[in-house]
Design a protein around this motif. Structure first.
Motif, PDB file in Angstrom:
ATOM      1  N   LYS A   1      29.627 -10.946  20.372  1.00 36.28           N
ATOM      2  CA  LYS A   1      28.639 -10.051  20.952  1.00 36.28           C
ATOM      3  C   LYS A   1      28.448  -8.828  20.061  1.00 36.28           C
ATOM      4  O   LYS A   1      29.397  -8.369  19.429  1.00 36.28           O
ATOM      5  CB  LYS A   1      29.123  -9.602  22.324  1.00 36.28           C
TER       6      LYS A   1
ATOM      7  N   GLU B   1      20.151 -11.653  15.958  1.00 36.75           N
ATOM      8  CA  GLU B   1      20.716 -12.660  16.850  1.00 36.75           C
ATOM      9  C   GLU B   1      20.491 -14.050  16.252  1.00 36.75           C
ATOM     10  O   GLU B   1      19.420 -14.353  15.749  1.00 36.75           O
ATOM     11  CB  GLU B   1      20.054 -12.572  18.237  1.00 36.75           C
TER      12      GLU B   1
ATOM     13  N   PHE C   1      27.781 -17.862  17.206  1.00 32.42           N
ATOM     14  CA  PHE C   1      26.503 -17.346  17.695  1.00 32.42           C
ATOM     15  C   PHE C   1      26.640 -15.839  17.893  1.00 32.42           C
ATOM     16  O   PHE C   1      27.511 -15.379  18.630  1.00 32.42           O
ATOM     17  CB  PHE C   1      26.107 -18.022  19.008  1.00 32.42           C
TER      18      PHE C   1
ATOM     19  N   ASN D   1      25.382 -12.839  19.592  1.00 38.64           N
ATOM     20  CA  ASN D   1      24.556 -12.476  20.756  1.00 38.64           C
ATOM     21  C   ASN D   1      24.321 -10.964  20.707  1.00 38.64           C
ATOM     22  O   ASN D   1      25.227 -10.181  20.953  1.00 38.64           O
ATOM     23  CB  ASN D   1      25.302 -12.893  22.036  1.00 38.64           C
TER      24      ASN D   1
ATOM     25  N   THR E   1      22.920  -7.704  22.127  1.00 38.55           N
ATOM     26  CA  THR E   1      22.512  -7.179  23.432  1.00 38.55           C
ATOM     27  C   THR E   1      22.349  -5.668  23.341  1.00 38.55           C
ATOM     28  O   THR E   1      22.630  -5.061  22.311  1.00 38.55           O
ATOM     29  CB  THR E   1      23.557  -7.483  24.525  1.00 38.55           C
TER      30      THR E   1
ATOM     31  N   ARG F   1      15.502 -11.973  24.151  1.00 37.50           N
ATOM     32  CA  ARG F   1      16.216 -13.123  24.732  1.00 37.50           C
ATOM     33  C   ARG F   1      17.326 -12.711  25.695  1.00 37.50           C
ATOM     34  O   ARG F   1      18.312 -13.419  25.841  1.00 37.50           O
ATOM     35  CB  ARG F   1      16.811 -14.029  23.631  1.00 37.50           C
ATOM     36  N   GLU F   2      17.184 -11.583  26.332  1.00 31.87           N
ATOM     37  CA  GLU F   2      18.143 -11.196  27.365  1.00 31.87           C
ATOM     38  C   GLU F   2      17.441 -11.216  28.717  1.00 31.87           C
ATOM     39  O   GLU F   2      16.216 -11.139  28.781  1.00 31.87           O
ATOM     40  CB  GLU F   2      18.693  -9.795  27.099  1.00 31.87           C
TER      41      GLU F   2
ATOM     42  N   SER G   1      23.023  -6.129  32.106  1.00 30.51           N
ATOM     43  CA  SER G   1      24.400  -6.633  31.954  1.00 30.51           C
ATOM     44  C   SER G   1      25.262  -5.709  31.090  1.00 30.51           C
ATOM     45  O   SER G   1      26.481  -5.722  31.195  1.00 30.51           O
ATOM     46  CB  SER G   1      24.364  -8.028  31.354  1.00 30.51           C
ATOM     47  N   GLU G   2      24.636  -4.898  30.243  1.00 29.57           N
ATOM     48  CA  GLU G   2      25.414  -4.087  29.308  1.00 29.57           C
ATOM     49  C   GLU G   2      25.659  -2.664  29.803  1.00 29.57           C
ATOM     50  O   GLU G   2      26.336  -1.884  29.131  1.00 29.57           O
ATOM     51  CB  GLU G   2      24.708  -4.019  27.954  1.00 29.57           C
TER      52      GLU G   2
HETATM   53  C1  LIG Z   1      24.310 -12.589  25.629  1.00 31.88           C
HETATM   54  O1  LIG Z   1      25.213 -11.941  26.485  1.00 31.88           O
HETATM   55  C2  LIG Z   1      24.656 -11.483  27.684  1.00 31.88           C
HETATM   56  C3  LIG Z   1      25.653 -10.634  28.418  1.00 31.88           C
HETATM   57  O2  LIG Z   1      26.920 -11.124  28.354  1.00 31.88           O
HETATM   58  C4  LIG Z   1      24.185 -12.660  28.507  1.00 31.88           C
HETATM   59  O3  LIG Z   1      23.631 -12.226  29.718  1.00 31.88           O
HETATM   60  C5  LIG Z   1      23.128 -13.374  27.698  1.00 31.88           C
HETATM   61  O4  LIG Z   1      22.685 -14.524  28.377  1.00 31.88           O
HETATM   62  C6  LIG Z   1      23.654 -13.750  26.325  1.00 31.88           C
HETATM   63  N1  LIG Z   1      22.532 -14.195  25.514  1.00 31.88           N
HETATM   64  C7  LIG Z   1      22.463 -15.363  24.944  1.00 31.88           C
HETATM   65  C8  LIG Z   1      21.231 -15.665  24.173  1.00 31.88           C
HETATM   66  O5  LIG Z   1      23.375 -16.162  25.042  1.00 31.88           O
END
Ligand SMILES: *[C@@H]1O[C@H](CO)[C@@H](O)[C@H](O)[C@H]1NC(C)=O
Ligand SMILES: *[C@@H]1O[C@H](CO)[C@@H](O)[C@H](O)[C@H]1NC(C)=O
Ligand SMILES: *[C@@H]1O[C@H](CO)[C@@H](O)[C@H](O)[C@H]1NC(C)=O
Length: 627
Positions: free
Chosen positions: A244, A303, A322, A324, A326, A357-358, A413-414
């Motif tokens: 992340k 990302e 990956f 991610n 955020t 993409r969140e 979420s963050e």
């Molecule tokens: C990235 O992390 C967030 C929070 O943990 C999650 O909600 C989100 O789906 C993730 N994004 C991807 C593209 O996996």
């Protein structure tokens, strides 16, 4: 139509008579959210400052709650300071200052940015009476020593390993030796030389903020010598499937390889492009082995999937991580302070978006002066939420009742993003004096162009001239100011006929300050010629006689010329005639002015009539030469 003989101009701007205007608090400090690391036991003072009239008082909130003064925390509502005598982990959390004053009989509160107070601390390792675990390997085999039962601490700090104890010396990472993000010590392959003959390897945690290090979690490593050391293909012994990253921060993507001989490590970015070994752009390798790929100041488009490969002469291995990316809700339009004129609508805007993409952000939670907004205001239509609650519309503003502060909080979420903005309501620009909407004049008349306006004294009024939609930085032609009488006018008496022909049209004065603009216009028309003919003044009759006489003479001359010169059409009129026939071009511009009522536009039409007064053989080529 009535005739306006005297009409004059000036924009007298009402002086700024009062500095003592009430306004809601404007926070000056803190205005940027931040995290503050402080050592446990330290005395910490945080300041809050706001401009306000009446002057602001202050109150701090801790994780959204009021703070009760006690022996650990002291607040000063006058200075805005909050003081921790001796900081402990108990005081960690989000601190926010509210600056408030009283306007229109109610308390108005503006909220500061949030300061997250983190206490840096490092507890001791639990003492363990058990014998340290023993790990036995052969030379050439990979080794992993885990860092177990780590003590509680803040921030997470950095892992280190020591031989025996601190005096035994730190284990220095190199191409063969790595400490991964979870603290495990790796040897890509074991050698007899790393066997400490019964001495322990000890994990340690170093916290820079405290400049302090604690040792624990001992392991004993036994290595069996082999000759020759067998070759082994690389294997990934540490990586993360998902890493992340927060927008704006650096992130490390890590792959630890085993293998004998050592693996050569290469990386591909999210577009499957090989990353050069000296890095590229924001990519950087921070270890000589290249097992850590660092991306500086992550952006949303970073990302994607990053791949590490390790190769030696017996084989290879690879893994993908990956990344991610955020973020907390990202501002599209942050709530901010607005100054709006009475009776209008204030669009308090709290617009955010999630990172690419969140999942969606929560709709904003709205607060007024730090408290949830009462439903009554929505029910009455005073407040309306629009755009998924991202705009709070405050209708039909009244001063001072609607002077107030709003806050909004958007969560994902963050974490959350907090906005604060006040609404200041001011009186509109008032036009005290202005000329008639239409002024019909004849030569010799005065054209009144005096505009007098007033506004809330806190804002300086400015003005700008337009004549027939064209802006004049100074003033339109022929306009005179009388500074003593505060008037503006055109004295047509002093104009030549040609100049006089140019003054007709729409004079607009745009009056404005920072928060409002107003246009006031007056249309100046030449007195209708037909009316002129029908007028009772003998002067007018004489004029008519002159015209008729001139026409007769012209006709005769024309006939003579026609007879003598067989169709020669050149023809000159004297100056006097010119003045009479010349329909001022500028007049035509009225038709283009969109703000005028149709009736007035039509009223201009008859002016062209006199051109058709005669049947005399003045042909239209001649007419052209007149212009
Ligand atoms: C990235 O992390 C967030 C929070 O943990 C999650 O909600 C989100 O789906 C993730 N994004 C991807 C593209 O996996
Ligand atoms: C005032 O009139 C001028 C000229 O027509 C125009 O450019 C300007 O935008 C107008 N201002 C307002 C506030 O309507
Ligand atoms: C300006 O106005 C004052 C007062 O009405 C008047 O006495 C004076 O003559 C005017 N000045 C000019 C230059 O017209």
């Amino acid at each position: 139509m009535e005739m306006y003989l005297l009409i004059s101009i000036t924009c007298l701007i009402a002086g700024t008579n009062g500095i003592d205007r009430d306004f809601p608090p404007i926070i000056k400090e803190p205005i940027v959210s931040q995290t503050k690391y402080e050592q446990a036991g330290a005395e910490v003072i945080m300041a809050c400052k706001a401009d306000a009239n009446p002057p602001a008082e202050y109150e701090w909130k801790w994780n959204g709650d009021k703070i009760l003064n006690n022996e650990h925390i002291e607040e000063d509502s006058n200075s805005g300071e909050i003081r921790f005598k001796s900081l402990t982990p108990r005081e960690m959390g989000d601190f926010q200052c509210y600056a408030y004053n009283r306007i229109g009989g109610k308390i108005i509160k503006a909220a500061s940015a949030i300061i997250t107070v983190e206490v840096a601390y490092l507890n001791s390792w639990e003492t363990n009476e058990d014998l340290p675990p023993r790990i036995s390997v052969e030379e050439g085999e990979p080794v992993k020593l885990t860092c177990d039962d780590t003590p509680s601490r803040n921030p997470p700090g950095q892992f280190k390993w020591y031989r025996g104890d601190e005096d035994g010396g730190e284990v220095i990472q190199d191409k063969r030796i790595a400490i991964d993000a979870e603290g495990s010590l790796h040897f890509a392959y074991a050698l007899k030389a790393v066997d400490l003959a019964g001495e322990e390897y000890k994990c340690a945690i170093f916290i820079r903020e405290l400049n302090s290090i604690n040792l624990g979690s001992g392991k004993i490593l036994d290595v069996k010598e082999l000759n020759p050391i067998p070759e082994r293909k690389p294997n990934v012994v540490y990586y993360k499937e998902i890493q992340k990253a927060l927008v704006g921060y650096d992130v490390d993507i890590e792959c630890v390889f085993s293998g004998y001989p050592l693996a050569t490590i290469t990386w591909k970015d999210k577009d499957q492009q090989e990353i050069p070994t000296n890095g590229r752009g924001r990519y950087e390798f921070i270890e000589e082995s290249h097992r850590i790929l660092r991306i500086n100041k992550v952006v949303e488009t970073d990302e994607g999937t990053y791949t590490c490969s390790g190769t030696n002469k017996v084989g290879s291995d690879d893994r993908s991580t990956f990344l991610n990316v955020t973020s907390r809700p990202i501002w599209v339009k942050a709530l901010s302070t607005l100054t709006i004129v009475e009776k209008r609508t204030a669009p308090m805007t709290c617009k955010t978006r999630p990172s690419i993409r969140e999942g969606p952000n929560s709709p904003p939670e709205w607060f007024e002066n730090g408290d949830p907004i009462s439903q009554v205001k929505f029910n009455s239509g005073k407040y309306v939420l629009e755009d998924n609650g991202q705009i709070l519309r405050v209708n039909d503003l009244v001063k001072p009742d609607d002077i107030t502060c709003y806050q909004c909080k958007v969560t994902n979420s963050e974490g959350f993003t907090f906005g604060s903005g006040c609404l200041d309501v001011i009186e509109p620009i008032e036009i005290i004096k202005h000329p008639e909407g239409t002024q019909v004049i004849k030569k010799g008349d005065m054209v009144d162009l005096t505009f007098i306006a007033e506004s809330d004294p806190a804002w300086t009024l400015y003005d700008k001239w337009y004549f027939n939609d064209e802006a004049y930085p100074n003033r339109p032609p022929f306009v005179t100011y009388n500074e003593t009488a505060n008037t503006a006018y055109i004295n047509t008496e002093s104009l030549t006929d040609e100049e006089y022909g140019k003054i007709f049209g729409v004079y607009t004065r745009e009056i404005f300050h920072q928060h409002e603009r107003k246009n006031i216009s007056t249309l100046v028309q030449e007195k209708d010629k037909e009316e002129f003919v029908r007028g009772s003044s003998p002067f007018n009759w004489w004029n008519l006689l002159y015209i008729l006489l001139a026409l007769v003479i012209l006709a005769i001359i024309a006939i003579i010329i026609y007879c003598c010169c067989c169709g020669k059409t050149d023809y000159n009129v004297d100056e006097k005639e010119k003045g009479l026939w010349d329909a001022p071009k500028e007049e035509l511009k009225y038709y283009e002015f969109p703000d005028l009522p149709q009736a007035e536009i039509n009223g201009v039409e008859p002016k062209r009539q006199p051109l058709q007064l005669t049947d005399d053989p003045v042909n239209f080529e001649d007419d052209e030469s007149l212009n």
